[in-house]
Enzyme design. Structure first.
Site, PDB file in Angstrom:
ATOM      1  N   HIS A   1       0.822  -1.213   0.000  1.00 63.29           N
ATOM      2  CA  HIS A   1       0.000   0.000   0.000  1.00 63.29           C
ATOM      3  C   HIS A   1       0.857   1.265   0.000  1.00 63.29           C
ATOM      4  CE1 HIS A   1       0.394  -0.581   4.497  1.00 63.29           C
ATOM      5  NE2 HIS A   1       0.551   0.725   4.445  1.00 63.29           N
TER       6      HIS A   1
ATOM      7  N   ASP B   1       0.394  -7.614   1.347  1.00 63.51           N
ATOM      8  CA  ASP B   1       0.791  -6.220   1.548  1.00 63.51           C
ATOM      9  C   ASP B   1       2.311  -6.048   1.522  1.00 63.51           C
ATOM     10  OD1 ASP B   1       0.526  -3.530   1.881  1.00 63.51           O
ATOM     11  OD2 ASP B   1      -0.225  -3.598   3.936  1.00 63.51           O
TER      12      ASP B   1
ATOM     13  N   SER C   1       5.243   2.265   8.312  1.00 66.64           N
ATOM     14  CA  SER C   1       4.814   1.185   7.443  1.00 66.64           C
ATOM     15  C   SER C   1       5.907   0.810   6.445  1.00 66.64           C
ATOM     16  CB  SER C   1       3.560   1.596   6.685  1.00 66.64           C
ATOM     17  OG  SER C   1       2.966   0.497   6.069  1.00 66.64           O
TER      18      SER C   1
END
Length: 584
Positions: free
Chosen positions: A161, A192, A270
């Site tokens: 993402h 992911d 992230s």
């Protein structure tokens, strides 16, 4: 951010208080086109753990002790001043007495650099997201930043993402002022994870790649490293592993093994690595739990999932996905239910409720079969299997350890008889897909009627982050419960009607499913476009949900289409994918 991303002050994508969300990415440079009140300096965000930088860092008052309590070098290492600064002052004073000149402290001699941190990079991405409501357009581009880390073989890992709908990806090493252009090698939407590389040899100089460690145990120490909100340099937070189980991966809309940790994971972390106390990477930070009643609950993609993704890419030259068994099952915890199904007292398992028609096992398994074991491992009545000492985990973990195309030995109970089947495992085919894997959305326009296929991004675009509550009941039922009958089946709807004289009376038709055209069932958008374009009958008749029909004169409808396209500045009556290998 709902599921994929977080865009500040955007009501259609704002994070609800109890969402588990991928850590958002934000970066300065663009205003939010969906929010007229946002200023040009307002950052737009997207999943991928980036940091908003729309305002300068606030001036926080600090006591003299706190103000002088730590120093940072240009690489982002912090040293507490209690002992280190005293020693540095003593060294400087001794030098001054001996030489007569005060010399500055050389911080490289004071700060101890952890080698593994040098492999942590900052990821800069420019995104251009499709407009799923106006399929012939794209939204305004925006920037984000997140974290990543270097592996052996000239490769870099970060979250999928973080680079979704990317137009440009750049990487910056710790302590460097140069951004290097990166190439996306593989995107693992379900897990992911994305694999990058850099062609410039200079990027790889002087960097020791990160090494993976084993799956940690509960209460094992973990350290999350990345570039979160709050500063420009590298950041380190620490905690322990508090839970290991099958987690819902929000971005991929799937369930895989995951770690829950109590180390702070903030916007920007992230894609960054989580290290154990030996300096080995045990996972990738990727999402966190946002709720008013919880604090410091973050989630990490563990090494088994990461290694599966890497081996899949190395084996096939591309990411093929995580396979599924393709069944919906029911727990067998009720003793009367077990007796009714013909199970012996020593038999355990789960009952099959439904089977995906597109799955290979639909040819051999049947509803009401009781799955007793998978690849020789017995399944309990609650659907769990043994997992390390003293732990149990959902048996889908065993399936996710396989690769697409692998075979598994499944033992079932049918009519009180034990049967074994060698089943080929494949990926999941959803009637309403969770992603369109970077492709632009498909559309077809005739007489102002805009036809498209439904996906989760489309529902989110139409109804916002709460689409699971606000979308039409019929679409939600298909989204949650319907199964595709074939691999190319799509749910086709009339998205909207571009008003013109020819479609008077049909203006209020919005997001209504198309079941048939001139008596023939609509299998997917391409088949509908082909039937309409080749139609030589006098009328075009569309049969919709709720027994509605739309009838248009064929010649008039086709003639009016060009004027409608020109009025709305639409370049083509159909998307490019519908033109390929067709006579349209």
């Amino acid at each position: 951010m709902k599921r994929k991303h977080h865009k500040p002050q955007n009501p259609s994508t704002a994070t609800s208080p109890n969402d588990i969300v991928p850590i958002p990415t934000t970066e300065p440079g663009t205003s939010d086109p969906n929010n007229p009140s946002s200023s040009p300096t307002t950052t737009r965000g997207r999943g991928g753990g980036a940091r908003p930088r729309k305002n300068p860092r606030p001036n926080i008052a600090a006591s003299p002790e706190r103000r002088g309590s730590r120093h940072a070098d240009q690489n982002g290492d912090f040293t507490h001043s209690t002992a280190t600064n005293t020693a540095a002052t003593a060294i400087a004073a001794a030098t001054s007495d001996a030489v007569g000149v005060s010399e500055p402290v050389k911080w490289e001699t004071v700060v101890k650099v952890v080698p593994s941190m040098d492999a942590v990079v900052k990821v800069f991405c420019v995104h251009t997201e499709p407009n799923f409501s106006l399929m012939w357009q794209r939204k305004r581009q925006y920037s984000s930043s997140s974290s990543g880390f270097i592996l052996g073989g000239r490769r870099v890992l970060t979250n999928a993402h973080s680079v979704e709908h990317h137009t440009q990806v750049k990487l910056k090493k710790r302590g460097s002022d140069t951004k290097y252009l990166a190439t996306v090698l593989a995107i693992g939407t379900e897990c992911d994870i994305v694999l990058l590389t850099v062609s410039d040899d200079e990027f790889w100089e002087g960097v020791s790649p990160v090494e993976f460690g084993d799956l940690p145990a509960l209460q094992d120490a973990v350290t999350v490293v990345g570039y979160p909100i709050g500063g420009d340099t590298i950041s380190v937070t620490s905690g322990v592993v508090s839970r290991i189980e099958i987690l819902s991966y929000v971005h991929g809309s799937t369930e895989l093994l995951g770690l829950q940790i109590d180390a702070a994971i903030n916007s920007g972390n992230s894609g960054g690595p989580a290290f154990n106390d030996k300096g080995k990477c045990v996972g990738i930070a990727f999402q966190s739990l946002k709720h008013e009643d919880v604090e410091n609950i973050g989630y990490v993609i563990p090494t088994p999932v990461i290694e599966h993704f890497i081996k899949d890419y190395e084996k096939n030259g591309a990411y093929t996905g995580f396979p599924i068994l393709g069944v919906e099952w029911q727990k067998m915890e009720n003793p009367d239910l077990r007796i009714a199904m013909g199970m012996e007292s020593d038999q355990k398992g789960v009952r099959i409720r439904r089977i995906e028609p597109t799955a290979p096992e639909s040819q051999v398994l049947k509803p009401s079969d009781v799955i007793l074991s998978f690849d020789g491992i017995n399944i309990a009545n609650d659907g769990t299997v043994p997992f390390r000492q003293g732990e149990r985990i959902g048996f889908s973990y065993l399936v996710s350890q396989k690769y697409t195309g692998d075979y598994a030995l499944v033992k079932v109970l049918r009519d009180s008889k034990v049967l074994e089947f060698n089943i080929k495992l494949t990926t999941h085919k959803r009637l309403i897909p969770a992603h369109i894997r970077g492709r632009p959305p498909s559309y077809y326009i005739i007489a102002g009627f805009v036809f498209t296929s439904v996906s989760v991004p489309y529902l989110r675009s139409e109804y916002g982050k709460d689409y699971e509550f606000d979308a039409p009941v019929k679409l939600l039922d298909k989204h949650l419960h319907a199964m595709a009958e074939s691999v190319d089946e799509q749910l086709v709807v009339i998205s909207q009607v571009l008003v013109a004289d020819i479609n008077i009376g049909y203006e209020d038709i919005v997001n209504t499913q198309v079941h048939a055209f001139n008596g023939k069932p609509v299998k997917n958008l391409k088949s509908l476009a082909s039937m309409v374009e080749s139609c030589e009958e006098e009328y075009l008749k569309f049969e919709l949900e709720y027994q509605q029909i739309v009838v248009l004169q064929t010649k008039t409808a086709k003639a009016a289409t060009l004027d409608i396209l020109a009025t709305h500045c639409i370049p083509s009556a159909m998307s490019d994918d519908l033109k390929i290998d067709s006579k349209l």
